[in-house]
Design a protein around this motif. Structure first.
Motif, PDB file in Angstrom:
ATOM      1  N   PRO A   1       0.833  -1.195   0.000  1.00  0.00           N
ATOM      2  CA  PRO A   1       0.000   0.000   0.000  1.00  0.00           C
ATOM      3  C   PRO A   1       0.872   1.250   0.000  1.00  0.00           C
ATOM      4  CG  PRO A   1       0.266  -0.755   2.236  1.00  0.00           C
ATOM      5  CD  PRO A   1       1.058  -1.709   1.364  1.00  0.00           C
ATOM      6  N   VAL A   2       0.328   2.347  -0.514  1.00  0.00           N
ATOM      7  CA  VAL A   2       0.890   3.670  -0.269  1.00  0.00           C
ATOM      8  C   VAL A   2      -0.256   4.534   0.252  1.00  0.00           C
ATOM      9  CG1 VAL A   2       2.142   5.650  -1.148  1.00  0.00           C
ATOM     10  CG2 VAL A   2       2.565   3.387  -2.131  1.00  0.00           C
ATOM     11  N   TYR A   3      -0.042   5.156   1.401  1.00  0.00           N
ATOM     12  CA  TYR A   3      -1.094   5.913   2.077  1.00  0.00           C
ATOM     13  C   TYR A   3      -0.959   7.398   1.764  1.00  0.00           C
ATOM     14  CZ  TYR A   3      -2.036   1.634   4.686  1.00  0.00           C
ATOM     15  OH  TYR A   3      -2.356   0.345   5.032  1.00  0.00           O
ATOM     16  N   LEU A   4      -1.966   7.961   1.114  1.00  0.00           N
ATOM     17  CA  LEU A   4      -2.025   9.385   0.836  1.00  0.00           C
ATOM     18  C   LEU A   4      -2.400  10.126   2.112  1.00  0.00           C
ATOM     19  CD1 LEU A   4      -2.057  11.728  -1.254  1.00  0.00           C
ATOM     20  CD2 LEU A   4      -4.510  11.232  -1.556  1.00  0.00           C
ATOM     21  N   ASP A   5      -1.555  11.064   2.542  1.00  0.00           N
ATOM     22  CA  ASP A   5      -1.785  11.842   3.763  1.00  0.00           C
ATOM     23  C   ASP A   5      -2.508  13.133   3.394  1.00  0.00           C
ATOM     24  OD1 ASP A   5      -1.571  13.587   5.938  1.00  0.00           O
ATOM     25  OD2 ASP A   5       0.401  12.850   6.522  1.00  0.00           O
ATOM     26  N   VAL A   6      -3.790  13.216   3.748  1.00  0.00           N
ATOM     27  CA  VAL A   6      -4.587  14.419   3.521  1.00  0.00           C
ATOM     28  C   VAL A   6      -4.926  15.009   4.886  1.00  0.00           C
ATOM     29  CG1 VAL A   6      -6.729  15.353   2.576  1.00  0.00           C
ATOM     30  CG2 VAL A   6      -5.503  13.547   1.347  1.00  0.00           C
TER      31      VAL A   6
ATOM     32  N   ALA B   1      -9.652   9.947  -6.137  1.00  0.00           N
ATOM     33  CA  ALA B   1     -10.149   8.958  -7.108  1.00  0.00           C
ATOM     34  C   ALA B   1      -9.066   8.631  -8.128  1.00  0.00           C
ATOM     35  CB  ALA B   1     -11.402   9.485  -7.798  1.00  0.00           C
ATOM     36  N   ALA B   2      -8.407   9.652  -8.655  1.00  0.00           N
ATOM     37  CA  ALA B   2      -7.340   9.421  -9.637  1.00  0.00           C
ATOM     38  C   ALA B   2      -6.144   8.737  -8.991  1.00  0.00           C
ATOM     39  CB  ALA B   2      -6.918  10.748 -10.262  1.00  0.00           C
ATOM     40  N   TRP B   3      -5.805   9.144  -7.768  1.00  0.00           N
ATOM     41  CA  TRP B   3      -4.726   8.512  -6.998  1.00  0.00           C
ATOM     42  C   TRP B   3      -4.993   7.017  -6.853  1.00  0.00           C
ATOM     43  CZ3 TRP B   3      -0.235   9.177  -4.042  1.00  0.00           C
ATOM     44  CH2 TRP B   3      -0.054   8.299  -2.978  1.00  0.00           C
ATOM     45  N   SER B   4      -6.205   6.669  -6.444  1.00  0.00           N
ATOM     46  CA  SER B   4      -6.548   5.267  -6.191  1.00  0.00           C
ATOM     47  C   SER B   4      -6.516   4.448  -7.472  1.00  0.00           C
ATOM     48  CB  SER B   4      -7.931   5.182  -5.530  1.00  0.00           C
ATOM     49  OG  SER B   4      -7.926   5.814  -4.265  1.00  0.00           O
TER      50      SER B   4
ATOM     51  N   GLY C   1      -0.345  -1.731  -9.775  1.00  0.00           N
ATOM     52  CA  GLY C   1      -0.153  -2.935  -8.973  1.00  0.00           C
ATOM     53  C   GLY C   1      -0.002  -2.711  -7.489  1.00  0.00           C
ATOM     54  N   TYR C   2      -0.237  -1.476  -7.033  1.00  0.00           N
ATOM     55  CA  TYR C   2      -0.141  -1.161  -5.608  1.00  0.00           C
ATOM     56  C   TYR C   2      -1.533  -0.937  -5.019  1.00  0.00           C
ATOM     57  CZ  TYR C   2       4.918  -0.747  -5.893  1.00  0.00           C
ATOM     58  OH  TYR C   2       6.257  -1.028  -6.054  1.00  0.00           O
ATOM     59  N   LEU C   3      -1.623  -0.947  -3.699  1.00  0.00           N
ATOM     60  CA  LEU C   3      -2.882  -0.668  -3.021  1.00  0.00           C
ATOM     61  C   LEU C   3      -2.972   0.818  -2.696  1.00  0.00           C
ATOM     62  CD1 LEU C   3      -3.064  -3.627  -0.470  1.00  0.00           C
ATOM     63  CD2 LEU C   3      -4.234  -3.438  -2.668  1.00  0.00           C
ATOM     64  N   SER C   4      -4.174   1.348  -2.794  1.00  0.00           N
ATOM     65  CA  SER C   4      -4.412   2.750  -2.463  1.00  0.00           C
ATOM     66  C   SER C   4      -4.812   2.876  -1.000  1.00  0.00           C
ATOM     67  CB  SER C   4      -5.532   3.314  -3.347  1.00  0.00           C
ATOM     68  OG  SER C   4      -5.984   4.551  -2.831  1.00  0.00           O
TER      69      SER C   4
ATOM     70  N   VAL D   1     -12.747   4.659  -4.739  1.00  0.00           N
ATOM     71  CA  VAL D   1     -12.348   4.977  -3.370  1.00  0.00           C
ATOM     72  C   VAL D   1     -11.117   4.151  -2.985  1.00  0.00           C
ATOM     73  CG1 VAL D   1     -14.658   5.666  -2.653  1.00  0.00           C
ATOM     74  CG2 VAL D   1     -13.952   3.274  -2.435  1.00  0.00           C
ATOM     75  N   PRO D   2     -10.376   4.583  -1.972  1.00  0.00           N
ATOM     76  CA  PRO D   2      -9.171   3.847  -1.559  1.00  0.00           C
ATOM     77  C   PRO D   2      -9.479   2.431  -1.083  1.00  0.00           C
ATOM     78  CG  PRO D   2      -9.170   6.079  -0.669  1.00  0.00           C
ATOM     79  CD  PRO D   2     -10.532   5.848  -1.245  1.00  0.00           C
ATOM     80  N   ASP D   3      -8.431   1.612  -1.102  1.00  0.00           N
ATOM     81  CA  ASP D   3      -8.553   0.230  -0.629  1.00  0.00           C
ATOM     82  C   ASP D   3      -8.474   0.141   0.891  1.00  0.00           C
ATOM     83  OD1 ASP D   3      -8.460  -1.018  -3.306  1.00  0.00           O
ATOM     84  OD2 ASP D   3      -6.413  -0.236  -3.332  1.00  0.00           O
ATOM     85  N   VAL D   4      -7.746   1.076   1.505  1.00  0.00           N
ATOM     86  CA  VAL D   4      -7.483   1.018   2.943  1.00  0.00           C
ATOM     87  C   VAL D   4      -7.710   2.397   3.550  1.00  0.00           C
ATOM     88  CG1 VAL D   4      -5.883   0.248   4.732  1.00  0.00           C
ATOM     89  CG2 VAL D   4      -5.635  -0.617   2.396  1.00  0.00           C
ATOM     90  N   MET D   5      -8.361   2.446   4.713  1.00  0.00           N
ATOM     91  CA  MET D   5      -8.658   3.716   5.374  1.00  0.00           C
ATOM     92  C   MET D   5      -7.895   3.819   6.697  1.00  0.00           C
ATOM     93  SD  MET D   5     -10.785   5.488   3.493  1.00  0.00           S
ATOM     94  CE  MET D   5     -12.233   6.335   4.077  1.00  0.00           C
ATOM     95  N   TRP D   6      -7.203   4.937   6.855  1.00  0.00           N
ATOM     96  CA  TRP D   6      -6.420   5.226   8.062  1.00  0.00           C
ATOM     97  C   TRP D   6      -7.005   6.495   8.660  1.00  0.00           C
ATOM     98  CZ3 TRP D   6      -0.340   5.757   7.774  1.00  0.00           C
ATOM     99  CH2 TRP D   6       0.173   5.974   9.059  1.00  0.00           C
ATOM    100  N   PHE D   7      -7.758   6.343   9.733  1.00  0.00           N
ATOM    101  CA  PHE D   7      -8.490   7.480  10.287  1.00  0.00           C
ATOM    102  C   PHE D   7      -7.851   7.979  11.576  1.00  0.00           C
ATOM    103  CE2 PHE D   7     -10.518   3.518  11.561  1.00  0.00           C
ATOM    104  CZ  PHE D   7     -10.746   3.652  12.931  1.00  0.00           C
TER     105      PHE D   7
END
Length: 220
Positions: free
Chosen positions: A96-101, A120-123, A130-133, A157-163
């Protein structure tokens, strides 16, 4: 890292692999460092601090605002940059690569729509490569907005949520902003405290604490 691995309760650490809004350079973050700490038993969480909402709360991040007219283009370009950074560090496909917003005002579409379009475009681009969003944000801004997009029928939407929801008990499926039936199994991280100084093995670090049930970097 060696001292904390042997004496702390932690088993994973976030690493900031890139992004135009990353707060500082990471000269020690190299392919050999990744291999070394992985061999110690650490799991790595790749974080990319890209462009932010035009209404980001932190003043220092406002210079990195998403251009609403080019949000999808920026999301695609920065996802490709994130893949290059992960690859250079030896983090294999299916990582995965986690986008920090960072937290932002959600009162108007001019604040929220650029984030949704960018993400949406990032994911889509990460998955195409071949990576996870992954997606990190505060529960009451980015997380709530992405969940609203999913509920409205979006497939981007992303594959993984980090809240981030601080000063509450650690929970994976108890977060009010996320229905328990989605982003599961093993698709969530809860950041439950921040800016906490802790000492292990004679070394003091200021850390954010997280409960993790989610993919981490694959380091062959």
């Amino acid at each position: 890292m060696r001292a904390w691995r042997s004496s702390s309760p932690y088993g994973a650490v976030g690493v900031y692999i890139g992004g135009n809004a990353r707060s500082c350079a990471q000269p020690r973050l190299t392919r050999s460092w990744v291999r070394s700490v992985s061999a110690m038993g650490w799991k790595l969480i790749p974080i990319y601090v890209g462009s932010q909402s035009p209404c980001v709360t932190a003043a220092r991040k406002r210079q990195y605002a998403i251009d609403p007219a080019d949000a999808r283009i920026e999301g695609t370009q920065q996802a490709e940059d994130a893949v290059r950074a992960a690859t250079a560090l030896g983090m294999a496909a299916e990582s995965p690569v986690y986008l920090d917003v960072e937290a932002y005002d959600t009162d108007s579409a001019s604040c929220t729509d650029p984030v949704l379009d960018f993400t949406a475009a990032w994911s889509d681009t990460l998955r195409d490569r071949g990576y996870l969003s992954g997606f990190y944000s505060s529960a009451d801004s980015g997380i709530e907005q992405i969940e609203g997009s999913r509920a409205a029928g979006s497939q981007d939407v992303p594959d993984v949520m980090w809240f981030a929801h601080w000063n509450v008990a650690p929970t994976i499926y108890g977060e009010p902003a996320l229905p328990a039936g989605y982003w599961r199994p093993h698709r969530r991280i809860h950041q439950y405290t921040g800016n906490t100084s802790q000492t292990y093995g004679g070394y003091t670090l200021n850390v954010d604490q997280d409960l993790i049930d989610a993919p981490v970097a694959i380091v062959p």
